[in-house]
Design a protein around this motif. Sequence first.
Motif, PDB file in Angstrom:
ATOM      1  N   ASP A 190       0.708  -1.076  -0.462  1.00 47.63           N
ATOM      2  CA  ASP A 190       0.165  -0.354   0.115  1.00 47.63           C
ATOM      3  C   ASP A 190       0.394   1.228   0.113  1.00 47.63           C
ATOM      4  O   ASP A 190       1.537   1.162   1.159  1.00 47.63           O
ATOM      5  N   SER A 191       0.811   2.293  -0.348  1.00 48.98           N
ATOM      6  CA  SER A 191       1.543   3.383  -1.118  1.00 48.98           C
ATOM      7  C   SER A 191       0.292   4.383  -1.142  1.00 48.98           C
ATOM      8  O   SER A 191      -1.047   4.526  -1.442  1.00 48.98           O
ATOM      9  N   SER A 201       2.600  33.824  -7.668  1.00 42.62           N
ATOM     10  CA  SER A 201       1.490  34.644  -7.392  1.00 42.62           C
ATOM     11  C   SER A 201       1.451  35.159  -9.239  1.00 42.62           C
ATOM     12  O   SER A 201       0.245  35.383 -10.265  1.00 42.62           O
ATOM     13  N   ARG A 202       2.447  35.109 -10.226  1.00 44.18           N
ATOM     14  CA  ARG A 202       2.442  34.746 -11.838  1.00 44.18           C
ATOM     15  C   ARG A 202       1.532  33.674 -12.260  1.00 44.18           C
ATOM     16  O   ARG A 202       1.720  33.734 -13.320  1.00 44.18           O
ATOM     17  N   GLY A 203       1.759  32.699 -11.496  1.00 47.74           N
ATOM     18  CA  GLY A 203       1.261  31.537 -12.276  1.00 47.74           C
ATOM     19  C   GLY A 203       2.752  29.964 -12.783  1.00 47.74           C
ATOM     20  O   GLY A 203       2.240  29.008 -12.924  1.00 47.74           O
ATOM     21  N   SER A 204       3.566  30.907 -13.362  1.00 51.05           N
ATOM     22  CA  SER A 204       4.505  30.179 -14.153  1.00 51.05           C
ATOM     23  C   SER A 204       5.419  29.136 -12.854  1.00 51.05           C
ATOM     24  O   SER A 204       5.964  28.168 -13.741  1.00 51.05           O
ATOM     25  N   ASN A 205       4.883  28.856 -12.390  1.00 53.34           N
ATOM     26  CA  ASN A 205       6.063  27.820 -10.294  1.00 53.34           C
ATOM     27  C   ASN A 205       4.617  28.031  -9.653  1.00 53.34           C
ATOM     28  O   ASN A 205       3.867  28.005  -9.269  1.00 53.34           O
ATOM     29  N   ALA A 206       5.146  26.771  -9.345  1.00 53.66           N
ATOM     30  CA  ALA A 206       5.146  26.341  -8.449  1.00 53.66           C
ATOM     31  C   ALA A 206       5.388  25.324  -7.011  1.00 53.66           C
ATOM     32  O   ALA A 206       6.621  24.429  -7.515  1.00 53.66           O
ATOM     33  N   ASN A 207       4.802  25.155  -5.305  1.00 44.38           N
ATOM     34  CA  ASN A 207       5.365  24.754  -4.564  1.00 44.38           C
ATOM     35  C   ASN A 207       4.982  23.709  -4.538  1.00 44.38           C
ATOM     36  O   ASN A 207       3.579  23.519  -4.346  1.00 44.38           O
ATOM     37  N   TYR A 208       5.540  21.450  -4.308  1.00 46.77           N
ATOM     38  CA  TYR A 208       5.168  20.767  -3.998  1.00 46.77           C
ATOM     39  C   TYR A 208       5.144  20.017  -2.957  1.00 46.77           C
ATOM     40  O   TYR A 208       6.199  19.990  -2.924  1.00 46.77           O
ATOM     41  N   LYS A 209       4.204  20.427  -1.580  1.00 44.26           N
ATOM     42  CA  LYS A 209       4.897  19.476  -0.574  1.00 44.26           C
ATOM     43  C   LYS A 209       4.453  17.913  -0.788  1.00 44.26           C
ATOM     44  O   LYS A 209       2.901  17.976  -0.577  1.00 44.26           O
ATOM     45  N   LEU A 210       5.319  16.615  -1.304  1.00 49.40           N
ATOM     46  CA  LEU A 210       4.565  15.638  -0.727  1.00 49.40           C
ATOM     47  C   LEU A 210       5.283  14.872   0.025  1.00 49.40           C
ATOM     48  O   LEU A 210       6.122  15.104   1.216  1.00 49.40           O
ATOM     49  N   THR A 211       4.623  13.813   1.108  1.00 49.91           N
ATOM     50  CA  THR A 211       4.113  13.432   1.516  1.00 49.91           C
ATOM     51  C   THR A 211       3.616  12.004   2.047  1.00 49.91           C
ATOM     52  O   THR A 211       2.560  11.496   1.859  1.00 49.91           O
ATOM     53  N   SER A 212       4.680  10.752   1.972  1.00 53.71           N
ATOM     54  CA  SER A 212       4.446   9.497   0.821  1.00 53.71           C
ATOM     55  C   SER A 212       4.825   8.308   2.556  1.00 53.71           C
ATOM     56  O   SER A 212       5.737   8.806   3.380  1.00 53.71           O
ATOM     57  N   ILE A 251       0.604  17.146 -13.148  1.00 55.80           N
ATOM     58  CA  ILE A 251       0.142  16.037 -13.283  1.00 55.80           C
ATOM     59  C   ILE A 251       1.200  15.908 -13.935  1.00 55.80           C
ATOM     60  O   ILE A 251       2.426  14.883 -13.045  1.00 55.80           O
ATOM     61  N   ALA A 252       2.399  16.452 -14.013  1.00 55.23           N
ATOM     62  CA  ALA A 252       3.657  15.444 -14.781  1.00 55.23           C
ATOM     63  C   ALA A 252       4.690  16.029 -14.037  1.00 55.23           C
ATOM     64  O   ALA A 252       5.591  14.754 -13.534  1.00 55.23           O
ATOM     65  N   ASN A 253       4.173  17.191 -12.861  1.00 57.04           N
ATOM     66  CA  ASN A 253       5.691  17.460 -12.344  1.00 57.04           C
ATOM     67  C   ASN A 253       4.878  16.781 -10.583  1.00 57.04           C
ATOM     68  O   ASN A 253       5.710  15.852 -10.556  1.00 57.04           O
ATOM     69  N   ILE A 254       4.137  16.249 -10.695  1.00 54.99           N
ATOM     70  CA  ILE A 254       3.451  15.366  -8.865  1.00 54.99           C
ATOM     71  C   ILE A 254       4.391  13.575 -10.098  1.00 54.99           C
ATOM     72  O   ILE A 254       5.007  13.267  -8.726  1.00 54.99           O
ATOM     73  N   GLY A 255       3.914  13.647 -11.000  1.00 55.97           N
ATOM     74  CA  GLY A 255       3.957  12.607 -10.816  1.00 55.97           C
ATOM     75  C   GLY A 255       5.351  12.175 -10.756  1.00 55.97           C
ATOM     76  O   GLY A 255       6.158  10.754 -10.494  1.00 55.97           O
ATOM     77  N   THR A 256       6.588  12.759 -11.113  1.00 52.65           N
ATOM     78  CA  THR A 256       7.866  12.610 -11.258  1.00 52.65           C
ATOM     79  C   THR A 256       8.241  12.746  -9.860  1.00 52.65           C
ATOM     80  O   THR A 256       9.017  12.034  -9.682  1.00 52.65           O
ATOM     81  N   MET A 257       7.957  14.052  -8.798  1.00 56.87           N
ATOM     82  CA  MET A 257       8.096  13.307  -7.513  1.00 56.87           C
ATOM     83  C   MET A 257       8.100  11.917  -6.847  1.00 56.87           C
ATOM     84  O   MET A 257       8.176  11.262  -5.827  1.00 56.87           O
ATOM     85  N   ILE A 258       7.056  11.498  -7.094  1.00 60.78           N
ATOM     86  CA  ILE A 258       6.079  10.268  -6.600  1.00 60.78           C
ATOM     87  C   ILE A 258       6.670   9.549  -7.497  1.00 60.78           C
ATOM     88  O   ILE A 258       6.966   7.906  -6.237  1.00 60.78           O
ATOM     89  N   GLU A 259       7.131   9.208  -8.330  1.00 63.87           N
ATOM     90  CA  GLU A 259       8.194   7.959  -9.017  1.00 63.87           C
ATOM     91  C   GLU A 259       9.533   7.980  -8.170  1.00 63.87           C
ATOM     92  O   GLU A 259       9.667   7.003  -8.473  1.00 63.87           O
ATOM     93  N   GLU A 260      10.457   9.627  -7.921  1.00 59.79           N
ATOM     94  CA  GLU A 260      11.429   9.283  -7.668  1.00 59.79           C
ATOM     95  C   GLU A 260      11.354   8.452  -5.831  1.00 59.79           C
ATOM     96  O   GLU A 260      12.186   8.113  -5.370  1.00 59.79           O
ATOM     97  N   GLU A 262       8.630   6.694  -4.430  1.00 56.10           N
ATOM     98  CA  GLU A 262       8.520   5.537  -4.016  1.00 56.10           C
ATOM     99  C   GLU A 262       9.778   4.560  -4.629  1.00 56.10           C
ATOM    100  O   GLU A 262       9.635   3.540  -3.996  1.00 56.10           O
ATOM    101  N   ASN A 263      10.832   4.752  -6.158  1.00 58.86           N
ATOM    102  CA  ASN A 263      12.128   4.090  -6.515  1.00 58.86           C
ATOM    103  C   ASN A 263      12.666   4.359  -5.335  1.00 58.86           C
ATOM    104  O   ASN A 263      13.493   3.007  -4.785  1.00 58.86           O
ATOM    105  N   ASN A 264      12.739   5.403  -4.349  1.00 59.07           N
ATOM    106  CA  ASN A 264      13.468   5.234  -3.369  1.00 59.07           C
ATOM    107  C   ASN A 264      13.784   4.254  -1.985  1.00 59.07           C
ATOM    108  O   ASN A 264      14.056   4.171  -1.713  1.00 59.07           O
ATOM    109  N   MET A 265      11.934   4.593  -1.383  1.00 59.03           N
ATOM    110  CA  MET A 265      11.387   4.021  -0.740  1.00 59.03           C
ATOM    111  C   MET A 265      11.262   2.345  -0.357  1.00 59.03           C
ATOM    112  O   MET A 265      11.692   1.570  -0.079  1.00 59.03           O
TER     113      MET A 265
END
Length: 310
Positions: A190-191, A201-212, A251-260, A262-265
């Motif tokens: 289970d993951s 504010s400009r919408g060109s960048n975003a900060n992602y916080k992930l807890t897995s 979706i691509a940014n979130i997917g990249t973080m989750i893929e990395e 899960e591989n590390n874990m």
Amino acid sequence: MDLLVSFYLFDELQLEIHHSDFSLGGSISLVLFGLLELAYTMTDRQLDCALDLMRRLPPQNTVENLTGIIDLVPSLCEELLSSIDQPLNVAKDEESGKEYLLCDYNRDADSYRSPWSNKYYPPLDDGAVPSDSLRELEIQANQAFDLYREMYFEGGVSSVYLWDLQEGFAGVVLIKKVGDGSKKIKGCFDSIHVFEVQETSRGSNANYKLTSTVMLWLETNKDTSGMMQLGGSLTRQVDKSFTVSPSSPHIANIGTMIEEMENNMRNTLDQIYFGKTKDVVNSLRSSNPLSSESLKKDLQEELFKTLKRK
């Protein structure tokens, strides 16, 4: 028991105050404050001990163990349920016929929302749903992670749920793979990936916080080795910033973080649970006869002495 005694003393002291002339004044207030502080301190200690205990117990028995602790200390029910990840359950969407995973993030009252039809089962008229734009993103995310699950796990069930925040949005990606029991091996993986997205504010960048969180358990039952159970959980956090563009959407940014992540874990689980267990078993049990090991040791000592004399 200490917590119950503290509340008992607090009640008795209240009773004495009501029947006194308040001659002690501020002293009684200090005693009451001290008893309340002791009660809260004991509650925090009980919560820490309960969380520490749950981290050391088999993940396949999480529900039973959690129920037992709540029965012992009912006052910790809300904190424990919100702090401890439980194995994911599977349900079936009656409209689409697809399976989806249940968790607190798609629950409203006693109903659970399906990511495929956006409906609650059992039916709930006023259940919380994402905004229209976020719902479109949720549909795309479920399709993307369904392919991700099939490529990495070759089966199982996945679900993605999103919800609106005052600034940005948040979501969770769930993946569950259960062993089929072939070759007398049972198991479950289970993951749970909870993330929060805050755009600039400009919408060109975003900060992602992930807890897995990953929960894994295995059970083998063979004539040669007998029954063995192996299980545990692992939690990691990461915070990254990405550029948001048509070529690099959320979706691509979130997917990249989750893929990395899960591989590390998975590598960590392989080294900790499988690697350490193999070392321990090999040190306790040898396939070679004891006489052969003794002869090998004598030869090594003799060779060492010969080399030392030269």
